[in-house]
Design a protein around this motif. Structure first.
Motif, PDB file in Angstrom:
ATOM      1  N   GLY A 130       0.841  -1.140  -0.157  1.00  0.00           N
ATOM      2  CA  GLY A 130      -0.032   0.005  -0.135  1.00  0.00           C
ATOM      3  C   GLY A 130       0.636   1.292   0.094  1.00  0.00           C
ATOM      4  O   GLY A 130       0.252   2.375  -0.209  1.00  0.00           O
ATOM      5  N   PHE A 131       2.241   1.119   0.057  1.00  0.00           N
ATOM      6  CA  PHE A 131       3.104   2.293   0.020  1.00  0.00           C
ATOM      7  C   PHE A 131       3.107   3.044  -1.348  1.00  0.00           C
ATOM      8  O   PHE A 131       3.178   4.337  -1.312  1.00  0.00           O
ATOM      9  CB  PHE A 131       4.439   2.021   0.568  1.00  0.00           C
ATOM     10  CG  PHE A 131       4.607   1.919   1.766  1.00  0.00           C
ATOM     11  CD1 PHE A 131       3.638   1.472   2.829  1.00  0.00           C
ATOM     12  CD2 PHE A 131       6.069   2.406   2.424  1.00  0.00           C
ATOM     13  CE1 PHE A 131       3.934   1.564   4.254  1.00  0.00           C
ATOM     14  CE2 PHE A 131       6.149   2.183   3.994  1.00  0.00           C
ATOM     15  CZ  PHE A 131       5.080   1.736   4.721  1.00  0.00           C
ATOM     16  N   TRP A 132       2.831   2.294  -2.229  1.00  0.00           N
ATOM     17  CA  TRP A 132       2.735   3.245  -3.564  1.00  0.00           C
ATOM     18  C   TRP A 132       1.509   3.882  -3.695  1.00  0.00           C
ATOM     19  O   TRP A 132       1.295   4.966  -4.532  1.00  0.00           O
ATOM     20  CB  TRP A 132       2.866   2.293  -4.692  1.00  0.00           C
ATOM     21  CG  TRP A 132       4.325   1.560  -4.733  1.00  0.00           C
ATOM     22  CD1 TRP A 132       4.821   0.237  -4.252  1.00  0.00           C
ATOM     23  CD2 TRP A 132       5.259   2.269  -5.288  1.00  0.00           C
ATOM     24  NE1 TRP A 132       5.942   0.227  -4.553  1.00  0.00           N
ATOM     25  CE2 TRP A 132       6.620   1.287  -5.024  1.00  0.00           C
ATOM     26  CE3 TRP A 132       5.562   3.583  -5.685  1.00  0.00           C
ATOM     27  CZ2 TRP A 132       7.778   1.558  -5.247  1.00  0.00           C
ATOM     28  CZ3 TRP A 132       6.875   3.662  -6.180  1.00  0.00           C
ATOM     29  CH2 TRP A 132       8.045   2.815  -5.914  1.00  0.00           C
ATOM     30  N   ASP A 133       0.491   3.776  -3.048  1.00  0.00           N
ATOM     31  CA  ASP A 133      -0.727   4.509  -3.132  1.00  0.00           C
ATOM     32  C   ASP A 133      -0.618   5.884  -2.206  1.00  0.00           C
ATOM     33  O   ASP A 133      -1.430   6.872  -2.395  1.00  0.00           O
ATOM     34  CB  ASP A 133      -1.983   3.639  -2.467  1.00  0.00           C
ATOM     35  CG  ASP A 133      -2.215   2.291  -3.626  1.00  0.00           C
ATOM     36  OD1 ASP A 133      -1.844   2.828  -4.491  1.00  0.00           O
ATOM     37  OD2 ASP A 133      -2.559   1.537  -2.760  1.00  0.00           O
ATOM     38  N   GLU A 134       0.397   5.563  -1.047  1.00  0.00           N
ATOM     39  CA  GLU A 134       0.595   6.723  -0.401  1.00  0.00           C
ATOM     40  C   GLU A 134       2.033   6.795  -0.113  1.00  0.00           C
ATOM     41  O   GLU A 134       2.487   6.464   0.904  1.00  0.00           O
ATOM     42  CB  GLU A 134      -0.020   6.608   0.920  1.00  0.00           C
ATOM     43  CG  GLU A 134       0.053   7.723   1.999  1.00  0.00           C
ATOM     44  CD  GLU A 134      -0.580   9.304   1.298  1.00  0.00           C
ATOM     45  OE1 GLU A 134       0.493   9.978   1.189  1.00  0.00           O
ATOM     46  OE2 GLU A 134      -1.685   9.468   0.924  1.00  0.00           O
ATOM     47  N   LYS A 135       2.647   7.603  -1.202  1.00  0.00           N
ATOM     48  CA  LYS A 135       4.225   7.569  -1.047  1.00  0.00           C
ATOM     49  C   LYS A 135       4.947   8.342  -0.043  1.00  0.00           C
ATOM     50  O   LYS A 135       5.903   7.914   0.444  1.00  0.00           O
ATOM     51  CB  LYS A 135       4.842   8.132  -2.470  1.00  0.00           C
ATOM     52  CG  LYS A 135       4.284   7.152  -3.689  1.00  0.00           C
ATOM     53  CD  LYS A 135       4.982   7.781  -4.851  1.00  0.00           C
ATOM     54  CE  LYS A 135       4.625   6.822  -6.134  1.00  0.00           C
ATOM     55  NZ  LYS A 135       3.067   6.819  -6.165  1.00  0.00           N
ATOM     56  N   SER A 136       4.157   9.156   0.793  1.00  0.00           N
ATOM     57  CA  SER A 136       4.602   9.625   1.995  1.00  0.00           C
ATOM     58  C   SER A 136       5.169   8.849   3.107  1.00  0.00           C
ATOM     59  O   SER A 136       5.869   9.065   4.060  1.00  0.00           O
ATOM     60  CB  SER A 136       3.860  10.821   2.664  1.00  0.00           C
ATOM     61  OG  SER A 136       2.575  10.281   2.720  1.00  0.00           O
ATOM     62  N   SER A 137       4.464   7.571   2.996  1.00  0.00           N
ATOM     63  CA  SER A 137       4.601   6.494   3.979  1.00  0.00           C
ATOM     64  C   SER A 137       6.257   6.134   3.981  1.00  0.00           C
ATOM     65  O   SER A 137       6.728   5.491   4.901  1.00  0.00           O
ATOM     66  CB  SER A 137       3.769   5.218   3.702  1.00  0.00           C
ATOM     67  OG  SER A 137       2.563   5.546   3.780  1.00  0.00           O
ATOM     68  N   PHE A 138       6.851   6.056   2.829  1.00  0.00           N
ATOM     69  CA  PHE A 138       8.274   5.679   2.731  1.00  0.00           C
ATOM     70  C   PHE A 138       9.246   6.613   3.715  1.00  0.00           C
ATOM     71  O   PHE A 138       9.919   5.868   4.235  1.00  0.00           O
ATOM     72  CB  PHE A 138       8.698   5.845   1.446  1.00  0.00           C
ATOM     73  CG  PHE A 138       8.319   4.918   0.383  1.00  0.00           C
ATOM     74  CD1 PHE A 138       8.598   3.419   0.265  1.00  0.00           C
ATOM     75  CD2 PHE A 138       7.343   5.186  -0.681  1.00  0.00           C
ATOM     76  CE1 PHE A 138       8.188   2.568  -0.399  1.00  0.00           C
ATOM     77  CE2 PHE A 138       6.847   4.323  -1.601  1.00  0.00           C
ATOM     78  CZ  PHE A 138       7.301   3.186  -1.402  1.00  0.00           C
ATOM     79  N   ARG A 139       8.963   7.868   3.578  1.00  0.00           N
ATOM     80  CA  ARG A 139       9.641   8.686   4.841  1.00  0.00           C
ATOM     81  C   ARG A 139       9.419   8.149   6.294  1.00  0.00           C
ATOM     82  O   ARG A 139      10.436   8.126   7.060  1.00  0.00           O
ATOM     83  CB  ARG A 139       9.716   9.968   4.513  1.00  0.00           C
ATOM     84  CG  ARG A 139       8.284  10.723   4.808  1.00  0.00           C
ATOM     85  CD  ARG A 139       8.368  12.269   4.962  1.00  0.00           C
ATOM     86  NE  ARG A 139       7.207  12.942   5.380  1.00  0.00           N
ATOM     87  CZ  ARG A 139       6.171  13.272   4.657  1.00  0.00           C
ATOM     88  NH1 ARG A 139       6.371  13.411   3.133  1.00  0.00           N
ATOM     89  NH2 ARG A 139       5.042  14.022   4.938  1.00  0.00           N
TER      90      ARG A 139
END
Length: 296
Positions: A130-139
């Motif tokens: 699901g990180f690619w749907d909410e890329k701010s999750s990577f940081r």
């Protein structure tokens, strides 16, 4: 003006449009053009804020990651030379094994929360799903993962010179996969036992922990205490005739490690703002840096 911020320019544009509309000085096409420009400004401001927040959190996370160099120097300098290799290996294990566990299980248990999550444990975003749907999750994953590894490495020093590597690997896996993530879910997920929104928790007021003094260091400290009790003191450690045998082999390593850790704290504490795109948050980060400087 060259000093005009995006937000100020946006506000001025809206004021101008409202005045012109009130005075009847604009055609429908002009109103549409200004509305389109406002939309572009909104997107630009959002992109600017996201970039600034990401840069800020990545830099702070790297400083926290660098703390492991400080732990390594401090711990290796505090033990006898014959045990240096063991300490070095343990600190490498914390980062490598710890981050893998955080990737697969730790983050989902800690911050993989949604409206259907329990108050005890999260259950989404396994292996970054699901990180690619909410890329701010990577940081957020990287920053919080550095916190997780820091909490785990506290124990290596408490059990130094008397813990086998295979036992420490098992501890690291358990700490970064379940123990620490569960406590993070309770306090920082926004849907946990100690903070489930609106300033409430199972005990009344919600937990307030800005930079992990309870969630990171209390958990790591309790783990260190339990580990030290389990393995006990080193053989002959409290024999007065053998005091000199347990002296650390490198004072310079201890001092350098202390400075490295202090330097890393400037990522740990100011970085806990989680963003830096507005003036108030920037002031909080600066105050955290000041407190970090004065507190030792």
């Amino acid at each position: 003006s060259s000093h005009l911020t995006l937000e100020e320019g946006h506000r001025n544009l809206r004021r101008c449009r409202c005045r012109c509309i009130c005075l009847g000085a604009m055609s429908a096409s002009q109103v549409a053009a200004i509305a389109s420009l406002e939309g572009e400004l909104d997107n630009t401001i959002a992109d600017y804020n996201e970039c600034l927040d990401t840069i800020w959190m990545l830099i702070c996370a790297m400083l926290v990651f660098f703390m492991h160099a400080g732990f390594t120097l401090l711990e290796s300098g505090s033990v006898r030379f014959k045990n240096t290799q063991n300490i070095l290996a343990k600190n490498v294990i914390v980062v490598t094994v710890g981050f893998l566990c955080w990737y697969v299980v730790g983050y989902p248990c800690a911050l993989g929360a949604n409206e259907k999550s329990s108050l005890f444990l999260g259950h989404t975003n396994f292996a970054m799903d699901g990180f690619w749907d909410e890329k701010s999750s990577f940081r957020i994953w990287f920053f919080q993962g550095c916190f997780c590894a820091t909490g785990a490495t506290i124990v290596s020093g408490a059990m130094a010179e008397r813990t086998m590597l295979k036992g420490f690997v098992m501890y690291t896996m358990l700490m970064t996969s379940f123990i620490y993530p569960v406590v993070v879910h309770w306090g920082w997920s926004g849907n946990g036992l100690l903070n489930y929104g609106n300033g409430e928790s199972i005990v009344g007021p919600s937990l307030i922990d800005f930079a992990g003094s309870g969630i990171v260091h209390l958990v790591g400290g309790i783990g260190a205490l339990v580990g030290a009790i389990a393995v006990g003191p080193r053989a002959g450690r409290w024999d007065p005739s053998k005091d000199s045998e347990f002296e650390g082999h490198s004072i310079p390593f201890c001092v350098l490690g202390t400075f490295f850790l202090w330097f890393g704290w400037y990522g740990f504490n100011p970085g806990s703002t989680g963003s830096l795109h507005d003036r108030q948050t920037a002031h909080v980060a600066a105050m955290a840096a000041v407190n970090t400087t004065l507190s030792p």
